[in-house]
Design a protein around this motif. Structure first.
Motif, PDB file in Angstrom:
ATOM      1  N   PHE A 161     -17.892 -39.011  -8.544  1.00  0.00           N
ATOM      2  CA  PHE A 161     -17.514 -38.524  -9.868  1.00  0.00           C
ATOM      3  C   PHE A 161     -16.010 -38.673 -10.020  1.00  0.00           C
ATOM      4  N   GLU A 162     -15.583 -39.337 -11.088  1.00  0.00           N
ATOM      5  CA  GLU A 162     -14.156 -39.643 -11.239  1.00  0.00           C
ATOM      6  C   GLU A 162     -13.746 -39.573 -12.697  1.00  0.00           C
ATOM      7  N   SER A 163     -12.491 -39.195 -12.907  1.00  0.00           N
ATOM      8  CA  SER A 163     -11.927 -39.330 -14.246  1.00  0.00           C
ATOM      9  C   SER A 163     -11.773 -40.816 -14.498  1.00  0.00           C
ATOM     10  N   VAL A 164     -11.785 -41.208 -15.762  1.00  0.00           N
ATOM     11  CA  VAL A 164     -11.684 -42.630 -16.080  1.00  0.00           C
ATOM     12  C   VAL A 164     -10.231 -43.113 -16.001  1.00  0.00           C
ATOM     13  N   HIS A 165      -9.285 -42.181 -16.148  1.00  0.00           N
ATOM     14  CA  HIS A 165      -7.879 -42.601 -16.136  1.00  0.00           C
ATOM     15  C   HIS A 165      -7.405 -43.003 -14.741  1.00  0.00           C
ATOM     16  N   GLY A 166      -6.236 -43.632 -14.708  1.00  0.00           N
ATOM     17  CA  GLY A 166      -5.653 -44.054 -13.439  1.00  0.00           C
ATOM     18  C   GLY A 166      -4.637 -43.053 -12.917  1.00  0.00           C
ATOM     19  N   SER A 167      -3.690 -43.544 -12.112  1.00  0.00           N
ATOM     20  CA  SER A 167      -2.748 -42.650 -11.429  1.00  0.00           C
ATOM     21  C   SER A 167      -1.569 -42.248 -12.317  1.00  0.00           C
ATOM     22  N   ALA A 168      -1.494 -42.838 -13.521  1.00  0.00           N
ATOM     23  CA  ALA A 168      -0.466 -42.490 -14.523  1.00  0.00           C
ATOM     24  C   ALA A 168       0.931 -42.319 -13.933  1.00  0.00           C
ATOM     25  N   PRO A 169       1.500 -43.383 -13.383  1.00  0.00           N
ATOM     26  CA  PRO A 169       2.839 -43.263 -12.765  1.00  0.00           C
ATOM     27  C   PRO A 169       3.902 -42.755 -13.736  1.00  0.00           C
ATOM     28  N   ASP A 170       3.678 -42.964 -15.038  1.00  0.00           N
ATOM     29  CA  ASP A 170       4.690 -42.516 -16.013  1.00  0.00           C
ATOM     30  C   ASP A 170       4.830 -41.000 -16.084  1.00  0.00           C
ATOM     31  N   ILE A 171       3.782 -40.260 -15.713  1.00  0.00           N
ATOM     32  CA  ILE A 171       3.894 -38.791 -15.764  1.00  0.00           C
ATOM     33  C   ILE A 171       3.626 -38.130 -14.405  1.00  0.00           C
ATOM     34  N   ALA A 172       3.347 -38.939 -13.382  1.00  0.00           N
ATOM     35  CA  ALA A 172       3.015 -38.378 -12.060  1.00  0.00           C
ATOM     36  C   ALA A 172       4.178 -37.553 -11.508  1.00  0.00           C
ATOM     37  N   VAL A 228     -10.217 -50.138  -3.878  1.00  0.00           N
ATOM     38  CA  VAL A 228     -10.726 -48.831  -3.473  1.00  0.00           C
ATOM     39  C   VAL A 228     -12.026 -48.507  -4.213  1.00  0.00           C
ATOM     40  N   ILE A 229     -11.932 -48.341  -5.516  1.00  0.00           N
ATOM     41  CA  ILE A 229     -13.081 -47.792  -6.233  1.00  0.00           C
ATOM     42  C   ILE A 229     -14.203 -48.827  -6.372  1.00  0.00           C
ATOM     43  N   VAL A 230     -13.819 -50.074  -6.619  1.00  0.00           N
ATOM     44  CA  VAL A 230     -14.845 -51.110  -6.745  1.00  0.00           C
ATOM     45  C   VAL A 230     -15.566 -51.293  -5.401  1.00  0.00           C
ATOM     46  N   ILE A 249       2.251 -32.318 -15.525  1.00  0.00           N
ATOM     47  CA  ILE A 249       1.862 -32.211 -16.932  1.00  0.00           C
ATOM     48  C   ILE A 249       0.586 -32.978 -17.265  1.00  0.00           C
ATOM     49  N   ALA A 250      -0.077 -33.539 -16.239  1.00  0.00           N
ATOM     50  CA  ALA A 250      -1.313 -34.305 -16.501  1.00  0.00           C
ATOM     51  C   ALA A 250      -2.404 -33.375 -17.023  1.00  0.00           C
ATOM     52  N   ASN A 251      -3.222 -33.885 -17.905  1.00  0.00           N
ATOM     53  CA  ASN A 251      -4.365 -33.120 -18.400  1.00  0.00           C
ATOM     54  C   ASN A 251      -5.462 -33.114 -17.318  1.00  0.00           C
ATOM     55  N   PRO A 252      -5.838 -31.936 -16.823  1.00  0.00           N
ATOM     56  CA  PRO A 252      -6.827 -31.893 -15.743  1.00  0.00           C
ATOM     57  C   PRO A 252      -8.275 -31.950 -16.242  1.00  0.00           C
ATOM     58  N   GLY A 268      -8.696 -40.263 -26.070  1.00  0.00           N
ATOM     59  CA  GLY A 268      -7.770 -39.930 -25.016  1.00  0.00           C
ATOM     60  C   GLY A 268      -8.330 -39.883 -23.620  1.00  0.00           C
ATOM     61  N   LEU A 269      -7.619 -40.523 -22.701  1.00  0.00           N
ATOM     62  CA  LEU A 269      -8.060 -40.639 -21.310  1.00  0.00           C
ATOM     63  C   LEU A 269      -8.097 -39.296 -20.593  1.00  0.00           C
ATOM     64  N   GLY A 270      -7.337 -38.340 -21.075  1.00  0.00           N
ATOM     65  CA  GLY A 270      -7.264 -37.049 -20.402  1.00  0.00           C
ATOM     66  C   GLY A 270      -8.553 -36.246 -20.509  1.00  0.00           C
ATOM     67  N   LEU A 271      -9.530 -36.774 -21.241  1.00  0.00           N
ATOM     68  CA  LEU A 271     -10.775 -36.032 -21.499  1.00  0.00           C
ATOM     69  C   LEU A 271     -12.037 -36.755 -21.049  1.00  0.00           C
ATOM     70  N   GLY A 322     -10.123 -38.886  -7.427  1.00  0.00           N
ATOM     71  CA  GLY A 322      -9.044 -38.701  -8.412  1.00  0.00           C
ATOM     72  C   GLY A 322      -8.700 -40.010  -9.083  1.00  0.00           C
ATOM     73  N   ALA A 323      -7.710 -40.718  -8.583  1.00  0.00           N
ATOM     74  CA  ALA A 323      -7.358 -42.041  -9.109  1.00  0.00           C
ATOM     75  C   ALA A 323      -6.566 -42.780  -8.052  1.00  0.00           C
ATOM     76  N   ALA A 324      -6.733 -44.087  -8.024  1.00  0.00           N
ATOM     77  CA  ALA A 324      -5.887 -44.918  -7.177  1.00  0.00           C
ATOM     78  C   ALA A 324      -4.882 -45.602  -8.089  1.00  0.00           C
ATOM     79  N   GLY A 325      -3.859 -46.199  -7.511  1.00  0.00           N
ATOM     80  CA  GLY A 325      -2.865 -46.913  -8.316  1.00  0.00           C
ATOM     81  C   GLY A 325      -3.188 -48.401  -8.350  1.00  0.00           C
TER      82      GLY A 325
HETATM   83  P1  NAI Z   1      -3.578 -44.732 -16.624  1.00  0.00           P
HETATM   84  O1  NAI Z   1      -4.925 -44.233 -16.990  1.00  0.00           O
HETATM   85  O2  NAI Z   1      -3.045 -44.294 -15.333  1.00  0.00           O
HETATM   86  O3  NAI Z   1      -2.539 -44.292 -17.764  1.00  0.00           O
HETATM   87  C1  NAI Z   1      -2.575 -44.774 -19.114  1.00  0.00           C
HETATM   88  C2  NAI Z   1      -1.778 -43.809 -20.021  1.00  0.00           C
HETATM   89  O4  NAI Z   1      -2.536 -42.631 -20.227  1.00  0.00           O
HETATM   90  C3  NAI Z   1      -0.458 -43.379 -19.436  1.00  0.00           C
HETATM   91  O5  NAI Z   1       0.504 -43.248 -20.448  1.00  0.00           O
HETATM   92  C4  NAI Z   1      -0.764 -42.016 -18.826  1.00  0.00           C
HETATM   93  O6  NAI Z   1       0.331 -41.165 -18.771  1.00  0.00           O
HETATM   94  C5  NAI Z   1      -1.841 -41.492 -19.781  1.00  0.00           C
HETATM   95  N1  NAI Z   1      -2.787 -40.615 -19.055  1.00  0.00           N
HETATM   96  C6  NAI Z   1      -3.783 -41.007 -18.225  1.00  0.00           C
HETATM   97  N2  NAI Z   1      -4.430 -39.955 -17.729  1.00  0.00           N
HETATM   98  C7  NAI Z   1      -3.830 -38.865 -18.246  1.00  0.00           C
HETATM   99  C8  NAI Z   1      -4.046 -37.466 -18.092  1.00  0.00           C
HETATM  100  N3  NAI Z   1      -5.010 -36.968 -17.295  1.00  0.00           N
HETATM  101  N4  NAI Z   1      -3.236 -36.619 -18.768  1.00  0.00           N
HETATM  102  C9  NAI Z   1      -2.275 -37.089 -19.579  1.00  0.00           C
HETATM  103  N5  NAI Z   1      -2.021 -38.397 -19.776  1.00  0.00           N
HETATM  104  C10 NAI Z   1      -2.791 -39.279 -19.103  1.00  0.00           C
HETATM  105  O7  NAI Z   1      -3.660 -46.309 -16.708  1.00  0.00           O
HETATM  106  P2  NAI Z   1      -2.528 -47.415 -16.387  1.00  0.00           P
HETATM  107  O8  NAI Z   1      -1.187 -46.909 -16.777  1.00  0.00           O
HETATM  108  O9  NAI Z   1      -3.046 -48.642 -16.986  1.00  0.00           O
HETATM  109  O10 NAI Z   1      -2.565 -47.596 -14.820  1.00  0.00           O
HETATM  110  C11 NAI Z   1      -1.757 -46.866 -13.908  1.00  0.00           C
HETATM  111  C12 NAI Z   1      -2.238 -47.125 -12.507  1.00  0.00           C
HETATM  112  O11 NAI Z   1      -3.562 -46.581 -12.355  1.00  0.00           O
HETATM  113  C13 NAI Z   1      -2.366 -48.609 -12.171  1.00  0.00           C
HETATM  114  O12 NAI Z   1      -1.848 -48.789 -10.873  1.00  0.00           O
HETATM  115  C14 NAI Z   1      -3.856 -48.900 -12.218  1.00  0.00           C
HETATM  116  O13 NAI Z   1      -4.233 -49.909 -11.319  1.00  0.00           O
HETATM  117  C15 NAI Z   1      -4.439 -47.570 -11.828  1.00  0.00           C
HETATM  118  N6  NAI Z   1      -5.793 -47.310 -12.373  1.00  0.00           N
HETATM  119  C16 NAI Z   1      -6.706 -46.744 -11.524  1.00  0.00           C
HETATM  120  C17 NAI Z   1      -7.975 -46.415 -11.951  1.00  0.00           C
HETATM  121  C18 NAI Z   1      -8.902 -45.770 -10.988  1.00  0.00           C
HETATM  122  O14 NAI Z   1      -8.495 -45.346  -9.926  1.00  0.00           O
HETATM  123  N7  NAI Z   1     -10.187 -45.658 -11.302  1.00  0.00           N
HETATM  124  C19 NAI Z   1      -8.395 -46.674 -13.326  1.00  0.00           C
HETATM  125  C20 NAI Z   1      -7.348 -47.207 -14.160  1.00  0.00           C
HETATM  126  C21 NAI Z   1      -6.100 -47.517 -13.682  1.00  0.00           C
END
Ligand code: NAI
Ligand code: MG
Length: 335
Positions: free
Chosen positions: A259-270, A84-86, A274-277, A243-246, A75-78
């Protein structure tokens, strides 16, 4: 990636991680469960919460679970993402990083009909731990290009093209300036190309490629490149299709694949549901193709496409107001 079904039952390591990682993982798995394939999921802990709970962000047991599985969904780490992932990529010698760049309807994609794969070398180049050093008047970073690793990634790219009906592989380098290291990369590219006479080739400098990705992205089919260039171009690719959600990705080794999504843990919406799956689901589809379940992958892919085309059930990042689970249900209904 393999092209035919390899087993009756697959053991899948599932590492949801932190924040929306958990939410999108649950969504992706619930669709996988509708596909008439037998999966044995083995869950592993990793990430910030795991660090707090156990004192380590990546427990040995989790690595063991990934080692013993046919494939891993992550999924994603914070904040612990690097630990973790590296670390997983290194421990499992996942030498190939695959980032598909594909435009879907009703998204923020800049162009229609973009569909190419970036195959990035994941173990050397400029990104080698402990290879940076401070000097008296600054700092030095080493860039390592070995015949073995580059031949392996280039061959992977050609083989990928062959198995996925792609007609062309583009090598990206900077051999006009990095004459020795990228000179070697380019030389190996054309050596390997001889083994795949049915596939067209071209090579571009990385700076020109950065421009061509904007001016003629539809002309690319498979791009193969070294670690740093691949890192930068794949984020450019993400920007192209909006967009990261895709955006899904794969990390492939000889005996392990994640296999992983490129986005992170998105604390702002966690925690809001409402996250895009879809990024996680597209990652699961890459996993299905890797294990040879192409029919199921096509079916899953078509269901996502339909939901995007209809544009009735979309999450907020795509301009809609649906929840993660509503999008997931819509996709299931279209299977
Ligand atoms: P992020 O990818 O978590 O979020 C960036 C922005 O995109 C945020 O506004 C978030 O709400 C939005 N977003 C991301 N995925 C979304 C989704 N599926 N649906 C809707 N909106 C989505 O990157 P950010 O904020 O730079 O990092 C947050 C945490 O994630 C950090 O602690 C960082 O270290 C970690 N991180 C982990 C990754 C991994 O596990 N491979 C990769 C990138 C960041
Ligand atoms: Mg990056």
């Amino acid at each position: 990636m393999s092209t035919s079904k390899t087993k009756d039952k697959y053991q899948i390591a599932v590492v949801p991680g932190d924040g929306i990682g958990k939410e999108v993982m649950q969504a992706a798995i619930s669709v996988l469960n509708e596909l008439d394939i037998e999966f044995d999921y083995v869950y592993g802990d990793a990430g910030d919460e795991c660090l707090e709970k156990t004192g380590t962000a990546l427990p040995k047991e989790t690595l063991e679970i990934i080692k013993n599985a046919d494939a891993c969904l992550f999924g994603a780490a914070g904040e612990t993402a690097a630990d973790v992932i590296v670390k997983i990529r290194q421990e499992m010698k996942m030498f190939a990083n695959l980032r598909p760049v594909k435009s879907y309807p009703n998204t923020n994609a800049l162009f229609e009909n973009i569909d190419f794969m970036i195959v990035r070398e994941n173990t050397e180049g400029l990104y080698i731990a402990d290879q940076e050093k401070m000097t008296d008047d600054g700092a030095i970073a080493k860039r390592i290009i070995t015949r073995e690793a580059e031949e392996r990634i280039i061959d992977y790219a050609f083989n990928y093209a062959k198995e996925n009906n792609k007609g062309k592989v583009t090598a990206v380098h900077k051999a006009n300036v990095l004459k020795k290291s990228d000179g070697l990369f380019k030389e190996i590219f054309y050596e390997v190309a001889e083994r795949y006479p049915e596939i067209d080739t071209e090579d571009y400098y990385v700076d020109a490629t950065a421009m061509y990705l904007i001016t003629q992205p539809q002309t690319f089919e498979v791009i193969v490149t070294t670690n740093l260039f691949g890192d930068i171009l794949s984020d450019e690719g993400a920007g192209l299709v909006g967009g990261l959600g895709l955006i899904p990705s794969a990390n492939i080794g000889e005996n392990a694949a994640l296999f992983e999504s490129v986005h992170g843990s998105a604390p702002d919406i966690a925690g809001q549901g409402i996250a895009n799956p879809i990024a996680m689901m597209l990652s699961a589809i890459m996993m299905l193709r890797y294990i040879g379940e192409n029919e199921a992958a096509d079916k899953f892919d078509a269901a996502i496409l339909k939901v995007l085309e209809e544009a009735k059930t979309l999450t907020k990042d795509l301009g809609g107001s649906a929840s993660t689970m509503e999008v997931t249900e819509a996709i299931k209904n279209n299977l």
